[in-house]
Design an enzyme around this catalytic site. Structure first.
Site, PDB file in Angstrom:
ATOM      1  N   LYS A 187     -88.602  42.735 -78.157  1.00 56.36           N
ATOM      2  CA  LYS A 187     -89.104  43.326 -76.984  1.00 56.36           C
ATOM      3  C   LYS A 187     -89.432  44.580 -78.306  1.00 56.36           C
ATOM      4  CE  LYS A 187     -87.284  44.815 -73.028  1.00 56.36           C
ATOM      5  NZ  LYS A 187     -85.638  44.671 -72.176  1.00 56.36           N
TER       6      LYS A 187
ATOM      7  N   SER B 235     -86.867  42.965 -67.543  1.00 59.72           N
ATOM      8  CA  SER B 235     -87.794  42.966 -67.833  1.00 59.72           C
ATOM      9  C   SER B 235     -88.710  42.628 -69.548  1.00 59.72           C
ATOM     10  CB  SER B 235     -87.437  44.911 -68.917  1.00 59.72           C
ATOM     11  OG  SER B 235     -86.915  44.588 -69.611  1.00 59.72           O
TER      12      SER B 235
ATOM     13  N   SER C 215     -82.648  40.998 -67.534  1.00 55.97           N
ATOM     14  CA  SER C 215     -83.629  41.283 -68.426  1.00 55.97           C
ATOM     15  C   SER C 215     -84.093  40.643 -69.036  1.00 55.97           C
ATOM     16  CB  SER C 215     -84.634  42.791 -68.270  1.00 55.97           C
ATOM     17  OG  SER C 215     -84.372  43.705 -67.470  1.00 55.97           O
TER      18      SER C 215
END
Length: 445
Positions: free
Chosen positions: A79, A149, A173
């Protein structure tokens, strides 16, 4: 089956047996990426040259018998809030468009030491502050949100453009996009995985964890992140006390999601678990605590850039950051006190059971652009509020939570089962999740 379709465990076995080379595995992943990335947009940065160099190095080491462990030669996506020396860490934001990391984050360094091959950096909802990841498409259905996210990481794993990935989880997330894309997501115990070199959203709620194709895969990744002993996933569930919430977790949940999760719970019972009804404590305070901590902590981190380059933020994130400037310090302190009370009550509840079983999210992936959800009783809530509602308690309490696929709805969209446990009892969660997963393989359902 093409190499990019293999689970981490299967790929690792093939690499160690010299039936597959790290270069062949990486090439398959990059070929797949070229096929689907224009549609999915899971990656901010693809580091193909760097990845090939790492794969060739892993190939030489494995050929020489210098095995570093199960992640040696395995492609990974990170990420884009996780620093890797020499690569940008943009957090999918124009605010950090010119940023380049000087050093590896702790988790990136540990994965490199384990021999993992970095494919690239995956998209996040800007600064991890959202549950949608709007720039990324769902891996299972066009026109649907990826979830956030850590949407890019979940989509990369689901689509075969990374064998595993890392995400962060502040209110769900990791687990939300894992559930919406049909993969496994593990949010470890708070502070079990180091966050040094990871762009924060809310330091008292942030966690780093893996997204994988199977529970066994997650069990292989976790020790590399923590430096701890390998987790054993094999074992039966005889006598395992599985808590079934009588409140909160099945309220305002889509009927197809509830049916799938309750069926999964019954299957756990058929595997030897003992079902125990439990009362979830302090439910009326959950969302207030979550937002009361996250909003001011996020704003504090962004204080300088919010005042100097506010126009570079996306509208939804900028509104949340500006709202944080208006919250009184007293409200933040009350949220912290309430969190202490809630954690205490959750630990007391978890003394009654070994694992809590519940939906990961109350509904499957909504169409891109949808802003609200209206329930049959007329109650309406925003899409982010709906998705965070069932995952936030684990962040507030700091307990580990594992999301595993639990079937699909009539539209073929994935449904997620969430298993929660006591702090540092990830091995028990992984064993329960693996048993559930294996039962599906045996029955073919």
């Amino acid at each position: 089956m093409r190499p990019h379709e293999l689970s981490l465990a299967a790929a690792s076995r093939a690499l160690h047996a010299r039936e597959l080379s790290p270069v062949e595995l990486l090439d398959s992943v990059l070929t797949r990426l070229a096929e689907v990335e224009p549609r999915l947009n899971a990656y901010v940065t693809v580091a193909a040259d760097r990845a090939h160099a790492a794969a060739r190095r892993a190939e030489r080491e494995i050929a020489a018998g210098e095995l570093r462990g199960p992640l040696h030669g395995i492609p990974v996506g990170l990420k884009d809030v996780i620093d890797v020396a020499g690569l940008p860490t943009t957090a999918s934001s124009r605010v950090r468009a010119d940023h380049r990391a000087d050093a590896d984050s702790v988790v990136a360094a540990r994965l490199a030491a384990a021999g993992a091959v970095l494919v690239g950096k995956t998209h996040t909802h800007e600064f991890a502050y959202g549950l949608v990841t709007p720039q990324t498409g769902n891996a299972r259905a066009g026109g649907r949100i990826a979830g956030g996210s850590s949407g890019g990481s979940a989509v990369a794993v689901a689509a075969g453009t990374a064998t595993f990935a890392l995400g962060t989880d502040t209110g769900g997330s990791i687990r939300v996009p894992a559930a919406l894309n049909g993969v496994v997501g593990l949010k470890p115990t708070y502070d079990l995985v180091p966050r040094d070199g990871v762009v924060p959203l809310s330091w008292s709620l942030d966690h780093v964890g893996p997204l994988t194709r199977t529970v066994e895969d997650a069990a292989l990744v976790l020790p590399a992140l923590t430096g701890g002993a390998p987790a054993t996933v094999d074992g039966d569930l005889a006598g395992l006390r599985v808590g079934v919430p009588r409140n909160y977790y099945f309220e305002h949940v889509h009927p197809e999601v509830e049916a799938a999760v309750r069926q999964a719970v019954e299957r756990l019972a058929s595997l030897g678990a003992r079902l125990v009804e439990v009362e979830i404590p302090m439910t009326r305070y959950i969302q207030a605590i979550q937002w009361g901590l996250m909003v001011p902590e996020a704003t504090a981190y962004h204080e300088r850039t919010l005042r100097t380059v506010p126009e570079l933020y996306t509208a939804d994130v900028r509104v949340l950051l500006e709202a944080g400037e208006l919250l009184p310090a007293g409200d933040y302190l009350r949220a912290r006190r309430a969190r202490t009370l809630m954690r205490r009550e959750w630990l007391r509840m978890l003394e009654e059971v070994d694992v809590l079983a519940a939906p990961a999210v109350p509904l499957t992936a909504v169409p891109a652009g949808q802003e609200t959800v209206t329930w049959p009783d007329g109650t309406a809530e925003s899409v982010p509020d709906a998705y965070v509602r069932l995952s936030a308690p684990a962040n507030i309490a700091g307990v580990p939570a594992l999301t595993v696929p639990a079937g699909t709805d009539r539209a073929g969209l994935p449904i997620g089962l969430q298993l929660l446990g006591r702090p540092l009892e990830e091995p028990l969660l992984l064993r329960a999740g693996h048993a559930w997963e294996q039962s599906l393989t045996v029955t073919g359902s």
